[in-house]
Design a protein around this motif. Structure first.
Motif, PDB file in Angstrom:
ATOM      1  N   ARG B 216       0.839  -1.214   0.000  1.00 17.31           N
ATOM      2  CA  ARG B 216       0.000   0.000   0.000  1.00 17.31           C
ATOM      3  C   ARG B 216       0.865   1.252   0.000  1.00 17.31           C
ATOM      4  NH1 ARG B 216      -3.532  -2.340  -2.070  1.00 17.31           N
ATOM      5  NH2 ARG B 216      -4.423  -0.276  -2.203  1.00 17.31           N
ATOM      6  N   VAL B 217       2.071   1.151   0.554  1.00 13.96           N
ATOM      7  CA  VAL B 217       3.002   2.289   0.573  1.00 13.96           C
ATOM      8  C   VAL B 217       4.384   1.758   0.178  1.00 13.96           C
ATOM      9  CG1 VAL B 217       4.028   4.129   1.939  1.00 13.96           C
ATOM     10  CG2 VAL B 217       1.725   3.338   2.474  1.00 13.96           C
ATOM     11  N   VAL B 218       4.967   2.365  -0.828  1.00 15.67           N
ATOM     12  CA  VAL B 218       6.284   1.931  -1.295  1.00 15.67           C
ATOM     13  C   VAL B 218       7.205   3.139  -1.332  1.00 15.67           C
ATOM     14  CG1 VAL B 218       7.568   0.867  -3.179  1.00 15.67           C
ATOM     15  CG2 VAL B 218       5.228   0.150  -2.734  1.00 15.67           C
ATOM     16  N   LEU B 219       8.426   2.952  -0.836  1.00 18.04           N
ATOM     17  CA  LEU B 219       9.428   4.012  -0.937  1.00 18.04           C
ATOM     18  C   LEU B 219      10.676   3.433  -1.590  1.00 18.04           C
ATOM     19  CD1 LEU B 219      10.285   6.794   1.481  1.00 18.04           C
ATOM     20  CD2 LEU B 219      12.156   5.350   0.728  1.00 18.04           C
ATOM     21  N   THR B 220      11.175   4.119  -2.616  1.00 21.63           N
ATOM     22  CA  THR B 220      12.407   3.662  -3.248  1.00 21.63           C
ATOM     23  C   THR B 220      13.540   4.607  -2.886  1.00 21.63           C
ATOM     24  OG1 THR B 220      11.940   4.929  -5.256  1.00 21.63           O
ATOM     25  CG2 THR B 220      11.194   2.657  -5.213  1.00 21.63           C
ATOM     26  N   LEU B 221      14.702   4.014  -2.631  1.00 24.97           N
ATOM     27  CA  LEU B 221      15.907   4.778  -2.289  1.00 24.97           C
ATOM     28  C   LEU B 221      16.889   4.609  -3.435  1.00 24.97           C
ATOM     29  CD1 LEU B 221      17.038   4.202   1.402  1.00 24.97           C
ATOM     30  CD2 LEU B 221      16.704   6.389   0.245  1.00 24.97           C
ATOM     31  N   ARG B 244      -4.413   0.996  -9.688  1.00 26.54           N
ATOM     32  CA  ARG B 244      -5.411   1.459 -10.656  1.00 26.54           C
ATOM     33  C   ARG B 244      -6.833   1.347 -10.116  1.00 26.54           C
ATOM     34  NH1 ARG B 244      -4.912  -2.692 -15.269  1.00 26.54           N
ATOM     35  NH2 ARG B 244      -4.094  -0.849 -16.283  1.00 26.54           N
ATOM     36  N   ALA B 245      -7.681   2.199 -10.653  1.00 23.90           N
ATOM     37  CA  ALA B 245      -9.090   2.184 -10.284  1.00 23.90           C
ATOM     38  C   ALA B 245      -9.781   0.996 -10.964  1.00 23.90           C
ATOM     39  CB  ALA B 245      -9.734   3.494 -10.754  1.00 23.90           C
ATOM     40  N   PRO B 246     -10.880   0.436 -10.441  1.00 26.35           N
ATOM     41  CA  PRO B 246     -11.495   0.808  -9.173  1.00 26.35           C
ATOM     42  C   PRO B 246     -10.722   0.210  -8.010  1.00 26.35           C
ATOM     43  CG  PRO B 246     -12.691  -1.008 -10.166  1.00 26.35           C
ATOM     44  CD  PRO B 246     -11.575  -0.668 -11.113  1.00 26.35           C
ATOM     45  N   PHE B 247     -10.732   0.897  -6.922  1.00 25.87           N
ATOM     46  CA  PHE B 247      -9.876   0.519  -5.812  1.00 25.87           C
ATOM     47  C   PHE B 247     -10.616  -0.428  -4.890  1.00 25.87           C
ATOM     48  CE2 PHE B 247      -9.184   4.887  -7.200  1.00 25.87           C
ATOM     49  CZ  PHE B 247      -8.026   4.662  -7.910  1.00 25.87           C
ATOM     50  N   ALA B 248     -10.536  -1.702  -5.269  1.00 25.36           N
ATOM     51  CA  ALA B 248     -11.306  -2.702  -4.530  1.00 25.36           C
ATOM     52  C   ALA B 248     -10.824  -2.801  -3.092  1.00 25.36           C
ATOM     53  CB  ALA B 248     -11.183  -4.040  -5.232  1.00 25.36           C
ATOM     54  N   GLY B 249      -9.512  -2.902  -2.919  1.00 18.78           N
ATOM     55  CA  GLY B 249      -8.990  -3.136  -1.569  1.00 18.78           C
ATOM     56  C   GLY B 249      -8.525  -1.857  -0.916  1.00 18.78           C
ATOM     57  N   GLY B 250      -9.337  -0.834  -0.865  1.00 19.72           N
ATOM     58  CA  GLY B 250      -8.934   0.422  -0.232  1.00 19.72           C
ATOM     59  C   GLY B 250      -8.277   1.344  -1.242  1.00 19.72           C
ATOM     60  N   PRO B 251      -7.694   2.431  -0.754  1.00 16.40           N
ATOM     61  CA  PRO B 251      -7.103   3.419  -1.661  1.00 16.40           C
ATOM     62  C   PRO B 251      -5.905   2.831  -2.405  1.00 16.40           C
ATOM     63  CG  PRO B 251      -6.557   3.925   0.615  1.00 16.40           C
ATOM     64  CD  PRO B 251      -7.555   2.809   0.653  1.00 16.40           C
ATOM     65  N   PRO B 252      -5.521   3.436  -3.525  1.00 15.90           N
ATOM     66  CA  PRO B 252      -4.402   2.904  -4.302  1.00 15.90           C
ATOM     67  C   PRO B 252      -3.084   3.023  -3.553  1.00 15.90           C
ATOM     68  CG  PRO B 252      -5.081   5.031  -5.165  1.00 15.90           C
ATOM     69  CD  PRO B 252      -6.092   4.653  -4.132  1.00 15.90           C
ATOM     70  N   ALA B 253      -2.128   2.186  -3.979  1.00 13.55           N
ATOM     71  CA  ALA B 253      -0.811   2.222  -3.358  1.00 13.55           C
ATOM     72  C   ALA B 253      -0.169   3.591  -3.589  1.00 13.55           C
ATOM     73  CB  ALA B 253       0.061   1.129  -3.953  1.00 13.55           C
ATOM     74  N   ARG B 254       0.534   4.055  -2.563  1.00 15.85           N
ATOM     75  CA  ARG B 254       1.207   5.352  -2.653  1.00 15.85           C
ATOM     76  C   ARG B 254       2.695   5.107  -2.835  1.00 15.85           C
ATOM     77  NH1 ARG B 254      -0.280   8.470   2.218  1.00 15.85           N
ATOM     78  NH2 ARG B 254      -2.102   9.121   1.044  1.00 15.85           N
ATOM     79  N   LEU B 255       3.303   5.899  -3.703  1.00 16.86           N
ATOM     80  CA  LEU B 255       4.694   5.678  -4.061  1.00 16.86           C
ATOM     81  C   LEU B 255       5.518   6.912  -3.709  1.00 16.86           C
ATOM     82  CD1 LEU B 255       6.403   3.560  -5.526  1.00 16.86           C
ATOM     83  CD2 LEU B 255       5.655   4.514  -7.686  1.00 16.86           C
ATOM     84  N   TYR B 256       6.588   6.693  -2.947  1.00 17.79           N
ATOM     85  CA  TYR B 256       7.561   7.755  -2.665  1.00 17.79           C
ATOM     86  C   TYR B 256       8.876   7.372  -3.329  1.00 17.79           C
ATOM     87  CZ  TYR B 256       4.576   8.885   1.412  1.00 17.79           C
ATOM     88  OH  TYR B 256       3.542   9.215   2.246  1.00 17.79           O
ATOM     89  N   ALA B 257       9.584   8.352  -3.854  1.00 14.23           N
ATOM     90  CA  ALA B 257      10.898   8.071  -4.419  1.00 14.23           C
ATOM     91  C   ALA B 257      11.908   9.064  -3.869  1.00 14.23           C
ATOM     92  CB  ALA B 257      10.854   8.163  -5.940  1.00 14.23           C
ATOM     93  N   VAL B 258      13.010   8.519  -3.378  1.00 15.43           N
ATOM     94  CA  VAL B 258      14.125   9.349  -2.925  1.00 15.43           C
ATOM     95  C   VAL B 258      15.295   8.973  -3.813  1.00 15.43           C
ATOM     96  CG1 VAL B 258      15.610   9.934  -0.991  1.00 15.43           C
ATOM     97  CG2 VAL B 258      13.225   9.295  -0.580  1.00 15.43           C
ATOM     98  N   GLU B 259      15.826   9.930  -4.582  1.00 13.46           N
ATOM     99  CA  GLU B 259      16.824   9.532  -5.574  1.00 13.46           C
ATOM    100  C   GLU B 259      17.735  10.686  -5.967  1.00 13.46           C
ATOM    101  OE1 GLU B 259      13.961   8.030  -8.257  1.00 13.46           O
ATOM    102  OE2 GLU B 259      13.641   9.929  -9.265  1.00 13.46           O
ATOM    103  N   SER B 260      18.864  10.315  -6.581  1.00 11.42           N
ATOM    104  CA  SER B 260      19.873  11.307  -6.954  1.00 11.42           C
ATOM    105  C   SER B 260      19.884  11.598  -8.437  1.00 11.42           C
ATOM    106  CB  SER B 260      21.254  10.810  -6.544  1.00 11.42           C
ATOM    107  OG  SER B 260      21.282  10.614  -5.168  1.00 11.42           O
ATOM    108  N   SER B 261      19.006  10.998  -9.170  1.00 11.03           N
ATOM    109  CA  SER B 261      18.812  11.343 -10.570  1.00 11.03           C
ATOM    110  C   SER B 261      17.400  10.853 -10.870  1.00 11.03           C
ATOM    111  CB  SER B 261      19.836  10.625 -11.447  1.00 11.03           C
ATOM    112  OG  SER B 261      19.747  11.124 -12.758  1.00 11.03           O
ATOM    113  N   ALA B 269       6.038   8.406  -9.172  1.00  8.33           N
ATOM    114  CA  ALA B 269       5.731   8.469  -7.741  1.00  8.33           C
ATOM    115  C   ALA B 269       4.813   9.645  -7.415  1.00  8.33           C
ATOM    116  CB  ALA B 269       7.026   8.585  -6.950  1.00  8.33           C
ATOM    117  N   GLU B 270       4.084   9.519  -6.310  1.00  9.36           N
ATOM    118  CA  GLU B 270       3.284  10.637  -5.795  1.00  9.36           C
ATOM    119  C   GLU B 270       4.210  11.741  -5.291  1.00  9.36           C
ATOM    120  OE1 GLU B 270       1.849   7.644  -5.405  1.00  9.36           O
ATOM    121  OE2 GLU B 270      -0.118   8.114  -6.221  1.00  9.36           O
TER     122      GLU B 270
END
Lengths: 98, 950
Positions: B216-221, B244-261, B269-270
């Motif tokens: 549900r929440v992903v963060l990439t380093l 993707r919609a429709p969101f059967a199992g709750g809200p869509p997965a949220r994506l964070y990205a922390v990166e140097s390029s 990512a959101e």
């Protein structure tokens, strides 16, 4: 060889076929019916629609040497297609040209 | 025999690289015109002598001329198995598709897999044995080996990249026992660090398998799970399903990205945080602090307040989803940092849920007692313990930085051999070069990223003097010849004991039940903490950041014209590489796009054109390993960045010098604008707004819809074709572009023509920037094929009727009617029509062409046809079976890893495309023009963190 394994196995006219089979080299047939490369023709749909071979190729069984009897040009194709009922008319460009 | 279809052409073909011909004088133009007319009257149809028809003497079973045959196979690309289905026509592969049965593919492919048919027919491929640069024979090579073979055991060595092929490993093991052969492995993609990180955390080397569909929440380093890795095709699909919609199992997965390029994941990512490479440790530390890792020492973190807040909120979000969150670190990050991330995932209860660990799939010195490292080889060569060295299927001189000293090492070995597809840099430094079979030509096997084994079967009879890696290994000990098939069957004798099991595995392309099994491991926290750095400092001055190239990997696919011309999803750069700079840095130094820079590090200097990329972190120069090209590419178009790296574990860091030169090089980019000028081309909504019942704001035009075309006058067929593209799922990776090119025989045009805006891609991926709610730059991707407008502006203006509307809703091109006025392209608001300014098709090997598609000549307009050849074949097949429903997959739809594209009959209310089009998020591009496009888009749904500036 196909059928000629069994039929007319010693007919003189079939000697080139037997020779090709024996030597493993294909016979270089001269093409009689040639469509340009930008035309995509599918025999199977026409056969399945009940068309006789002779309607396009003529009475091959009575030809000592095969000749082209129909012009095989686009106007000739469409002359026939336009007479078909609507669902089978298929006169869109993209039916044959892609 | 079937061959690529060609239209009659005016004038001559073109050279491979420079498609521009010298300007014709009036005299020579008339001469060539006369010659063409004369040739036309000779060879035109009817009247000329048509080519002879050569039938099979013995017709092979299951081959019907005109009908393709499909084979399931597994190709090893950069060491990892990719499950594929190969379309062949009369024994000639023409197209690569994904194998739906293979877990690493699920029916989709990567761009690199799509380019394999091109690689197979590449005329530059090596075709003969060479000894000291001169043509030689296999017998001579065997003799040379026999003469050297009197040496002591253990003197014969093999150097290769990691391989997942069980048969190759078995053969190497046999040689290890019999000959005392030493097998050395190096990994140019930096995966050694990942194995070392796992060893540090878990006490043994393991491979991760991400389960992004459960997250549900992903963060990439500084990681890019969505592109370029062995599991990326699967991961992109998994993540799309979680978002993707429709969101059967709750809200869509949220994506964070922390990166140097930029990475593709970052673009998707959101929230994205751009940091310097030396700040990554601090970011991981901040996350560990936020997650509450026990025993974490206190350190001052060199982070700005904004970054600190970002990481705090992200860590809180991760911690709020135990067992359903995931932190992914880049495979080449320092092992201690990766170990810390593993400990965090364990703390978040993610191991066994969103992340599984399996025994290492690929052979590597970190994971496997059977292989040794490059360092050991170096030491052995120094000590004079190596007599013969076979470099197997790789090009280490290109793939490794010069600091690794490979060239000197090769010189010190008495007998060196290189087996490869090309006479590449390494081949030219070795005594012998042996031509290798392509994976589409021989038997073999390979494992996918999650362990599933698949068999590789030939789809083409091998020609010329090439041999497989298995056969070349058997040269080393002069083993009795065995066909590859027998060797591969031998590997699987126990697993696939009887004929039925073997044939089932061949047919399905996978060996059932061979996937890796999750190992229930827990990280040793004390060891992880012990590996942490004593202090965290941010480097001063410029830093370097090196990435694997998104199209060319470590440069190995650089010979592919298709991949070279595929625009990078972030920069839209084709052909060659550039130095990525932040706009701030460029403004400070007065650098504009294309200005040549001298980048120096550790005594090495490299000249690179600048590319200013908003969202790139300030203080960082980003480069990718796109350093090779086809042999015909002018040298000025390729830039080798390898000298900037100290060794193969060096992926950037401080100590970078930058000098601005006076010259410029025009970048070959396919999109030079970054904004949509307020036209709302990419529309989006937030999941929160959708949950409140608010969809897309209406953009309906109050004026009555106007058109020059009469309404409803057209006959309509029963089936009506249409397409929908889900912008939430689309990552912009570009697989659709390459798949479309190979399906429709679309030529590449070369860098000079791309600069002139003449690329021929039928589907392009537009990329726009926008300001994210957190203040960062966000990228939006939008694939744009032909819209197949019901009111098509192009059709109105064609003076020859070359573009026509079909009864089933296609906007079709009739190439033979086109006289090249380009009015249609001028009148197309979507700019999807492409013009053949030259006879570009002459540069494509004819064998790779799809026999179901016409090859377009010079002076002809072309564009997306909705894969009309597939539609017609499917219609006929359905009619033959008496089915009403016609199922068609376009090439782009079939290849898409995230299933963003859906094509089908919009007249059938139950079809998937109709269901999508009925959704509240569907919109048409430039709908206000009343073109009524058949291609529509599902608006992108984001799920931003409410506190991160929403």
């Amino acid at each position: 060889m196909h059928c000629h394994h069994e039929l007319y196995t010693d007919a003189a006219a079939l000697a080139p076929v037997r020779e090709s089979w024996r030597a493993g080299t294909p016979i270089a047939w001269r093409r009689v019916h040639v469509l340009p490369d930008h035309v995509f023709f599918d025999h199977s749909v026409h056969v399945r629609a009940g068309l006789e071979c002779s309607e396009c190729h003529g009475a091959v069984e009575r030809m000592p040497r095969i000749t082209q009897v129909a012009p095989l040009d686009m106007g000739w194709c469409l002359d026939c297609h336009r007479q078909q009922p609507r669902a089978a008319r298929l006169s869109d460009c993209s039916v044959c040209h892609r | 025999m079937s061959r690529g279809r060609r239209l009659p052409t005016l004038g001559t073909g073109v050279g491979r690289e420079d498609v521009r011909e010298p300007p014709l004088s009036r005299r020579s133009f008339l001469k060539s015109l006369g010659a063409t007319l004369a040739a036309g009257s000779l060879s035109g149809c009817p009247g000329g002598e048509p080519p002879e028809a050569l039938p099979y003497v013995v017709e092979p079973e299951a081959v019907t001329p005109g009908r393709p045959t499909f084979y399931a196979t597994t190709l090893e690309l950069a060491g990892w198995g990719h499950g594929l289905v190969i379309e062949t026509h009369l024994g000639r592969p023409t197209k690569v598709e994904g194998n739906p049965e293979h877990p690493a593919s699920l029916g989709a492919t990567s761009s690199q897999a799509q380019a394999q048919v091109e690689a197979l027919y590449d005329p530059a491929r090596s075709h003969a044995v060479f000894a000291q640069g001169a043509r030689a024979s296999w017998t001579a090579c065997a003799q040379a080996l026999a003469e050297a073979g009197g040496a002591r055991p253990g003197e014969v060595r093999v150097l290769s990249e990691p391989t997942t092929s069980p048969s190759l490993r078995r053969e190497l093991a046999r040689l290890g026992e019999g000959l005392g052969l030493g097998w050395h492995v190096y990994d140019p993609s930096g995966r050694e660090a990942a194995l070392a990180g796992a060893r540090l955390a878990f006490g043994r080397a393991l491979d991760p398998v991400l389960r992004l569909d459960r997250a549900r929440v992903v963060l990439t380093l500084d990681a890019d799970p969505l592109l370029g890795g062995p599991g990326s095709v699967r991961y992109a699909g998994d993540l799309a399903r979680a978002r993707r919609a429709p969101f059967a199992g709750g809200p869509p997965a949220r994506l964070y990205a922390v990166e140097s390029s930029w990475t593709l994941t970052g673009a998707h990512a959101e929230h994205r945080l751009a940091l310097r490479p030396s700040q990554l440790w601090a970011a991981a530390w901040a996350l560990a602090r936020g997650v509450g890792l026990p025993g974490l020492p206190e350190r001052a973190l060199p982070l700005e307040p904004g970054a600190r807040r970002f990481l705090e909120l992200a860590a809180r979000d991760l911690a709020a989803h135990p067992g359903a969150s995931l932190i992914v670190a880049g495979a080449h990050a320092p092992p201690a940092l990766q170990a810390l991330v593993h400990a965090l995932n364990a703390r978040l209860n993610n191991i066994g849920h969103t992340q599984e660990w399996i025994d290492p799939v690929a052979a590597s010195p970190e994971a496997d007692a059977a292989c040794r490292s490059l360092a050991q080889l170096r030491a052995d060569v120094e000590a004079g313990r190596v007599g013969t060295l076979l470099v197997l299927g790789c090009d280490p001189l290109q793939a490794l930085p010069p600091g690794e000293g490979l060239a000197e090492l090769l010189e010190r070995v008495p007998l060196t051999l290189h087996a490869g597809l090309y006479r590449d840099t390494t081949a030219r430094r070795c005594d012998w070069h042996l031509p290798l079979l392509h994976g589409l030509e021989g038997w073999g096997d390979a494992r996918g990223f999650e362990g599933t084994a698949g068999l590789q079967q030939p789809t083409l009879a091998p020609g010329l003097a090439r041999r497989s890696a298995l056969q070349i290994l058997r040269l080393l000990d002069d083993a009795p010849p065995r066909p590859d098939l027998e060797l591969v069957r031998g590997t699987w004798r126990e697993r696939l004991a009887d004929e039925r099991a073997w044939h089932e595995a061949l047919e399905r392309g996978v060996v059932a039940g061979s996937a890796g099994v999750h190992q229930d491991v827990t990280p040793d926290l004390a060891r992880v903490l012990g590996g942490l750095p004593a202090e965290l400092t941010q480097a001063a001055g410029l830093e370097l950041h090196v990435q694997l190239d998104r199209r060319l990997h470590d440069g190995r696919f650089g010979r592919s014209r298709l991949l070279q011309e595929l625009p990078d999803p972030i920069t839209k750069l084709t052909w060659g590489s550039a130095a990525l700079l932040a706009p701030e840095d460029a403004a400070d130094r007065g650098i504009e796009d294309g200005r040549l820079l001298e980048v120096s590090r550790g005594g090495a200097r490299v000249e690179l054109p600048a590319l200013i990329q908003p969202g790139h972190p300030p203080g960082v120069v980003g480069v990718s390993l796109a350093h090779s090209g086809p042999p015909t590419l002018p040298a000025a178009e390729t830039r080798d960045v390898q000298p900037l790296r100290r060794d193969s574990a060096d992926w950037g860091g401080p100590g970078l010098g930058l000098r601005v030169l006076s010259d410029t090089l025009e970048l070959a980019r396919t999109q030079r604008h970054d904004h949509d000028a307020g036209r709302e081309l990419v529309r989006s909504a937030t999941a929160a707004a959708l949950a409140r019942g608010r969809g897309l704001p209406s953009r309906e035009d109050p004026r009555p819809a106007q058109t020059l075309l009469g309404d409803g006058a057209r006959p309509r067929a029963r089936r009506q074709w249409g397409m929908s593209v889900d912008l939430t799922a689309c990552t912009g990776c570009g697989v659709c572009v390459v798949a479309c090119q190979t399906e429709n025989s679309i030529p590449t045009v070369g860098p000079a023509e791309v600069r002139a805006g003449r690329e021929l891609h039928w589907i392009r991926i537009d990329r726009y920037q926008r300001q994210g709610p957190d203040g960062g730059v966000q990228l939006e991707h939008q694939p744009v094929p032909c819209m197949h407008c019901e009111h098509a502006p192009c059709e109105l203006v064609c003076p020859t009727g070359a573009t026509q509307h079909s009864e089933d809703g296609l906007n079709a091109m009739v190439y033979n009617r086109c006289i090249g006025t380009r009015y249609c392209s001028n009148n197309c608001p979507y700019k999807v029509r492409r013009f053949n300014f030259y006879y570009y098709a002459a540069a494509t090997p004819t064998l790779a062409n799809n026999p179901d598609v016409s090859v377009r000549s010079r002076g002809v307009m072309e564009k997306c046809s909705y894969c009309v050849q597939r539609i017609r074949v499917a219609e006929r097949a359905a009619r033959a079976r008496g089915q009403r429903q016609v199922v068609v997959q376009t090439a782009c739809e079939q290849a898409c890893p995230s299933r963003a594209i859906v094509f089908g009959d919009v007249g059938d209310p139950d079809s998937e495309v109709s269901r999508r089009k009925a959704g509240p998020l569907e919109y048409a591009l430039l709908a206000e023009l009343n073109t009524r496009p058949r291609t529509t888009y599902t608006a992108r749904v984001r799920h931003p963190h409410p506190e991160l500036g929403a």
